[in-house]
Design a protein around this motif. Structure first.
Motif, PDB file in Angstrom:
ATOM      1  N   GLY A 123      -0.763   3.125  -0.360  1.00  0.00           N
ATOM      2  CA  GLY A 123      -0.236   4.463  -0.653  1.00  0.00           C
ATOM      3  C   GLY A 123       0.873   4.437  -1.683  1.00  0.00           C
ATOM      4  O   GLY A 123       1.284   3.382  -2.155  1.00  0.00           O
ATOM      5  N   GLU A 124       1.340   5.604  -2.034  1.00  0.00           N
ATOM      6  CA  GLU A 124       2.473   5.713  -2.958  1.00  0.00           C
ATOM      7  C   GLU A 124       3.754   5.414  -2.217  1.00  0.00           C
ATOM      8  O   GLU A 124       3.809   5.606  -0.994  1.00  0.00           O
ATOM      9  CB  GLU A 124       2.526   7.124  -3.555  1.00  0.00           C
ATOM     10  N   PRO A 125       4.808   5.009  -2.873  1.00  0.00           N
ATOM     11  CA  PRO A 125       4.818   4.637  -4.302  1.00  0.00           C
ATOM     12  C   PRO A 125       4.287   3.236  -4.494  1.00  0.00           C
ATOM     13  O   PRO A 125       4.060   2.543  -3.523  1.00  0.00           O
ATOM     14  CB  PRO A 125       6.313   4.682  -4.639  1.00  0.00           C
ATOM     15  N   PHE A 126       4.080   2.870  -5.737  1.00  0.00           N
ATOM     16  CA  PHE A 126       3.571   1.533  -6.083  1.00  0.00           C
ATOM     17  C   PHE A 126       2.162   1.317  -5.533  1.00  0.00           C
ATOM     18  O   PHE A 126       1.804   0.193  -5.189  1.00  0.00           O
ATOM     19  CB  PHE A 126       4.506   0.436  -5.553  1.00  0.00           C
ATOM     20  N   ARG A 127       1.376   2.380  -5.440  1.00  0.00           N
ATOM     21  CA  ARG A 127      -0.001   2.215  -4.962  1.00  0.00           C
ATOM     22  C   ARG A 127      -0.727   1.165  -5.814  1.00  0.00           C
ATOM     23  O   ARG A 127      -0.670   1.205  -7.042  1.00  0.00           O
ATOM     24  CB  ARG A 127      -0.764   3.547  -5.047  1.00  0.00           C
ATOM     25  N   GLY A 128      -1.398   0.247  -5.139  1.00  0.00           N
ATOM     26  CA  GLY A 128      -2.137  -0.797  -5.839  1.00  0.00           C
ATOM     27  C   GLY A 128      -1.303  -2.025  -6.165  1.00  0.00           C
ATOM     28  O   GLY A 128      -1.846  -3.098  -6.410  1.00  0.00           O
ATOM     29  N   SER A 129       0.022  -1.874  -6.181  1.00  0.00           N
ATOM     30  CA  SER A 129       0.867  -3.045  -6.427  1.00  0.00           C
ATOM     31  C   SER A 129       0.847  -3.980  -5.230  1.00  0.00           C
ATOM     32  O   SER A 129       0.590  -3.564  -4.106  1.00  0.00           O
ATOM     33  CB  SER A 129       2.321  -2.611  -6.660  1.00  0.00           C
ATOM     34  N   TRP A 130       1.178  -5.222  -5.489  1.00  0.00           N
ATOM     35  CA  TRP A 130       1.341  -6.167  -4.403  1.00  0.00           C
ATOM     36  C   TRP A 130       2.772  -6.119  -3.907  1.00  0.00           C
ATOM     37  O   TRP A 130       3.704  -5.877  -4.678  1.00  0.00           O
ATOM     38  CB  TRP A 130       0.960  -7.575  -4.850  1.00  0.00           C
ATOM     39  N   ALA A 131       2.933  -6.315  -2.620  1.00  0.00           N
ATOM     40  CA  ALA A 131       4.256  -6.182  -2.010  1.00  0.00           C
ATOM     41  C   ALA A 131       4.375  -7.140  -0.838  1.00  0.00           C
ATOM     42  O   ALA A 131       3.385  -7.700  -0.364  1.00  0.00           O
ATOM     43  CB  ALA A 131       4.450  -4.747  -1.521  1.00  0.00           C
ATOM     44  N   LEU A 132       5.583  -7.314  -0.365  1.00  0.00           N
ATOM     45  CA  LEU A 132       5.791  -8.119   0.828  1.00  0.00           C
ATOM     46  C   LEU A 132       5.337  -7.350   2.049  1.00  0.00           C
ATOM     47  O   LEU A 132       5.527  -6.131   2.125  1.00  0.00           O
ATOM     48  CB  LEU A 132       7.279  -8.442   0.976  1.00  0.00           C
ATOM     49  N   PRO A 133       4.758  -8.020   3.028  1.00  0.00           N
ATOM     50  CA  PRO A 133       4.476  -7.341   4.285  1.00  0.00           C
ATOM     51  C   PRO A 133       5.784  -6.907   4.934  1.00  0.00           C
ATOM     52  O   PRO A 133       6.787  -7.599   4.832  1.00  0.00           O
ATOM     53  CB  PRO A 133       3.777  -8.411   5.128  1.00  0.00           C
ATOM     54  N   GLY A 134       5.739  -5.746   5.576  1.00  0.00           N
ATOM     55  CA  GLY A 134       6.961  -5.234   6.192  1.00  0.00           C
ATOM     56  C   GLY A 134       6.787  -3.794   6.591  1.00  0.00           C
ATOM     57  O   GLY A 134       5.733  -3.209   6.360  1.00  0.00           O
ATOM     58  N   GLY A 135       7.826  -3.228   7.210  1.00  0.00           N
ATOM     59  CA  GLY A 135       7.726  -1.838   7.617  1.00  0.00           C
ATOM     60  C   GLY A 135       8.954  -1.414   8.399  1.00  0.00           C
ATOM     61  O   GLY A 135       9.941  -2.150   8.455  1.00  0.00           O
ATOM     62  N   PHE A 136       8.864  -0.253   9.000  1.00  0.00           N
ATOM     63  CA  PHE A 136      10.031   0.326   9.653  1.00  0.00           C
ATOM     64  C   PHE A 136      10.386  -0.366  10.969  1.00  0.00           C
ATOM     65  O   PHE A 136       9.512  -0.835  11.692  1.00  0.00           O
ATOM     66  CB  PHE A 136       9.805   1.814   9.897  1.00  0.00           C
ATOM     67  N   VAL A 137      11.666  -0.394  11.237  1.00  0.00           N
ATOM     68  CA  VAL A 137      12.174  -0.967  12.477  1.00  0.00           C
ATOM     69  C   VAL A 137      12.151   0.115  13.554  1.00  0.00           C
ATOM     70  O   VAL A 137      12.711   1.192  13.360  1.00  0.00           O
ATOM     71  CB  VAL A 137      13.613  -1.487  12.289  1.00  0.00           C
ATOM     72  N   ASP A 138      11.509  -0.198  14.672  1.00  0.00           N
ATOM     73  CA  ASP A 138      11.486   0.764  15.782  1.00  0.00           C
ATOM     74  C   ASP A 138      12.822   0.772  16.520  1.00  0.00           C
ATOM     75  O   ASP A 138      13.601  -0.174  16.412  1.00  0.00           O
ATOM     76  CB  ASP A 138      10.377   0.395  16.773  1.00  0.00           C
ATOM     77  N   MET A 139      13.044   1.808  17.317  1.00  0.00           N
ATOM     78  CA  MET A 139      14.316   1.937  18.026  1.00  0.00           C
ATOM     79  C   MET A 139      14.477   0.906  19.133  1.00  0.00           C
ATOM     80  O   MET A 139      15.566   0.611  19.563  1.00  0.00           O
ATOM     81  CB  MET A 139      14.444   3.343  18.617  1.00  0.00           C
ATOM     82  N   LYS A 140      13.381   0.391  19.627  1.00  0.00           N
ATOM     83  CA  LYS A 140      13.465  -0.492  20.789  1.00  0.00           C
ATOM     84  C   LYS A 140      13.163  -1.944  20.469  1.00  0.00           C
ATOM     85  O   LYS A 140      12.716  -2.700  21.336  1.00  0.00           O
ATOM     86  CB  LYS A 140      12.525   0.015  21.892  1.00  0.00           C
ATOM     87  N   GLU A 141      13.360  -2.328  19.241  1.00  0.00           N
ATOM     88  CA  GLU A 141      13.125  -3.723  18.869  1.00  0.00           C
ATOM     89  C   GLU A 141      14.218  -4.175  17.918  1.00  0.00           C
ATOM     90  O   GLU A 141      14.772  -3.366  17.171  1.00  0.00           O
ATOM     91  CB  GLU A 141      11.750  -3.880  18.207  1.00  0.00           C
ATOM     92  N   THR A 142      14.523  -5.469  17.981  1.00  0.00           N
ATOM     93  CA  THR A 142      15.448  -6.033  17.007  1.00  0.00           C
ATOM     94  C   THR A 142      14.735  -6.157  15.667  1.00  0.00           C
ATOM     95  O   THR A 142      13.511  -6.002  15.589  1.00  0.00           O
ATOM     96  CB  THR A 142      15.906  -7.431  17.445  1.00  0.00           C
ATOM     97  N   THR A 143      15.486  -6.479  14.643  1.00  0.00           N
ATOM     98  CA  THR A 143      14.839  -6.648  13.337  1.00  0.00           C
ATOM     99  C   THR A 143      13.933  -7.883  13.358  1.00  0.00           C
ATOM    100  O   THR A 143      12.870  -7.885  12.737  1.00  0.00           O
ATOM    101  CB  THR A 143      15.881  -6.753  12.210  1.00  0.00           C
ATOM    102  N   ASP A 144      14.327  -8.907  14.108  1.00  0.00           N
ATOM    103  CA  ASP A 144      13.458 -10.079  14.248  1.00  0.00           C
ATOM    104  C   ASP A 144      12.109  -9.680  14.832  1.00  0.00           C
ATOM    105  O   ASP A 144      11.050 -10.087  14.334  1.00  0.00           O
ATOM    106  CB  ASP A 144      14.082 -11.114  15.209  1.00  0.00           C
ATOM    107  N   GLU A 145      12.178  -8.884  15.881  1.00  0.00           N
ATOM    108  CA  GLU A 145      10.933  -8.449  16.517  1.00  0.00           C
ATOM    109  C   GLU A 145      10.099  -7.604  15.571  1.00  0.00           C
ATOM    110  O   GLU A 145       8.865  -7.735  15.502  1.00  0.00           O
ATOM    111  CB  GLU A 145      11.238  -7.677  17.809  1.00  0.00           C
ATOM    112  N   ALA A 146      10.774  -6.753  14.836  1.00  0.00           N
ATOM    113  CA  ALA A 146      10.058  -5.906  13.874  1.00  0.00           C
ATOM    114  C   ALA A 146       9.356  -6.761  12.827  1.00  0.00           C
ATOM    115  O   ALA A 146       8.201  -6.504  12.460  1.00  0.00           O
ATOM    116  CB  ALA A 146      11.026  -4.935  13.201  1.00  0.00           C
ATOM    117  N   ALA A 147      10.042  -7.793  12.365  1.00  0.00           N
ATOM    118  CA  ALA A 147       9.455  -8.655  11.334  1.00  0.00           C
ATOM    119  C   ALA A 147       8.193  -9.331  11.866  1.00  0.00           C
ATOM    120  O   ALA A 147       7.146  -9.343  11.202  1.00  0.00           O
ATOM    121  CB  ALA A 147      10.466  -9.698  10.876  1.00  0.00           C
ATOM    122  N   LEU A 148       8.275  -9.864  13.071  1.00  0.00           N
ATOM    123  CA  LEU A 148       7.111 -10.530  13.672  1.00  0.00           C
ATOM    124  C   LEU A 148       5.961  -9.543  13.875  1.00  0.00           C
ATOM    125  O   LEU A 148       4.802  -9.848  13.614  1.00  0.00           O
ATOM    126  CB  LEU A 148       7.503 -11.168  15.005  1.00  0.00           C
TER     127      LEU A 148
END
Lengths: 229, 229
Positions: free
Chosen positions: B35-60
């Motif tokens: 999706g936009e922005p950068f549709r079609g570009s390559w990017a690092l895997p990742g996403g939003f941090v949920d309220m009930k998880e640490t950032t470590d957990e979110a990364a995994l």
DNA sequence: ACAAAAGTGTTGGCCCTACACCCATGA
DNA sequence: TCATGGGTGTAGGGCCAACACTTTTGT
């Protein structure tokens, strides 16, 4: 005014571990909390990140607002995100550590922190939130980094004696160092400019003063030089 | 459903730099943006941090959701907070890096990323957002850390030859190493268990296989041992 | 038999460690 | 003159870097 989002968001703060160096102690700058939670407890200076500033900028701003400290060496440490680290709500905090020349940073009380004061790092315990953990992490980072980056000088006055420098490493690394070997090694790096000046007000032979030569360091790094211990 | 706050808040995400090791290249795992922005570009895997998880957990979690990769060495890298790093809105991202055994992690396409693939680190350029910068930071961290922590093994199969291990260091450190000296040093540490087994399917003398002895390493660390180079 | 990589020791030099005494200064 | 820290050199040992040939195996 209020702000509405489709998904909930953690609050984002910064916290700063400010290190200073005493004659014989590593110190941390703390502020006493004026409000709940942890009212009256000592805590790291810090606060919320604004929408128009980076976390680095937020750290510098909060530091100045809460303690009057500015113009310091600042480096990002780690981001702490335990879900319950703040009892009120979800708060993720980007922690920084700073190195300051203690002599040049008399502390001033400030508006949104009822008080600020220097504590020996050993005494800085039972802090608010997870700040004990943040301080411990900062200490480890400092111990690790001081050996292969010339950041120790940030803790000393511009002009310092070799004995002061050695004390610094002994305190931060928590170890004893041989005087002759230390001097040989550090002088061999050719990073210290000896001054035609000696320390004042001591009841014995006055030691020569030196200054760290930042320019020279950068030159040497370009040529592949690596600072070490 | 929506969420309202008194002050505006940056969105908080995680991004993962996943390193793998090829015969002769360091690789990074990327996902192609659907999706936009950068549709079609390559990017690092990742996403939003949920309220009930640490950032470590979110990364995994994001790593597994987007690439199917799990059970990896993961370490927090740095938090990126440039105000305009995401063109849509303010997003602060906690970056991680992971080390995986490439052989054991065939990549699978996943739901919210249209595709995932391994790229040589040198080719992983012109990525979405500030991901070029994140990859560069991760590379530096890896280069620094691999020398004084035995994390390189995370990039190799359980059983490996000394030549593979040496190649690993040569690739990560971007330097040549002397074969005899390398072997002497690494074997002297007494961290590798030689197996009664040799590599297979090579058209020349087969090399002995070794395994990293995690248990032994922990013992030695307790006794003050420091892994180095 | 040949090609390809595995495996193996020695030497010289540098750097690190350990170690103790005289010197300069102010009180 | 005394107390206090400032300043200095050497020798032995360990570690690192440089370096080349033989062995094993598959084709």
């Amino acid at each position: 005014m209020s702000f509405t989002y489709e998904y909930p968001r953690p609050a984002l703060t910064v916290d700063c571990v400010v290190f200073g160096l005493d004659e014989d102690d590593l110190k941390v700058l703390l502020v006493q909390r004026a409000g709940e939670p942890f009212r009256g407890s000592w805590a790291l200076p810090g606060g919320f990140v604004d929408m128009k500033e980076t976390t680095d900028e937020a750290a510098l701003r909060e530091l100045e607002e809460e303690t009057g400290v500015r113009n310091v060496y600042l480096e990002q440490l780690y981001t702490f995100s335990r879900v319950d680290r703040d009892p009120r709500e979800r708060v993720v905090s980007v922690a920084y550590y700073a190195l300051v020349k203690l002599s040049e940073h008399a502390v001033r009380a400030a508006t949104d922190a009822s008080d600020a004061a220097w504590f020996s790092v050993e005494e800085a315990t039972k802090l608010a939130f997870d700040h004990d953990e943040i301080v411990a992490t900062a200490r480890e980072r400092l111990r690790g980094k001081v050996r292969y980056q010339p950041i120790g000088f940030e803790l000393l006055p511009e002009k310092f004696t070799l004995t002061q420098l050695q004390r610094l490493y002994e305190i931060v690394l928590d170890t004893g160092l041989d005087k002759r070997n230390f001097r040989k090694k550090i002088l061999a790096m050719d990073l210290l400019r000896p001054l035609d000046e000696v320390e004042k007000g001591v009841a014995h032979r006055a030691a020569r003063l030196y200054r760290f030569d930042q320019r020279r360091y950068k030159q040497l790094v370009k040529r592949g030089f690596n600072f070490e211990l």
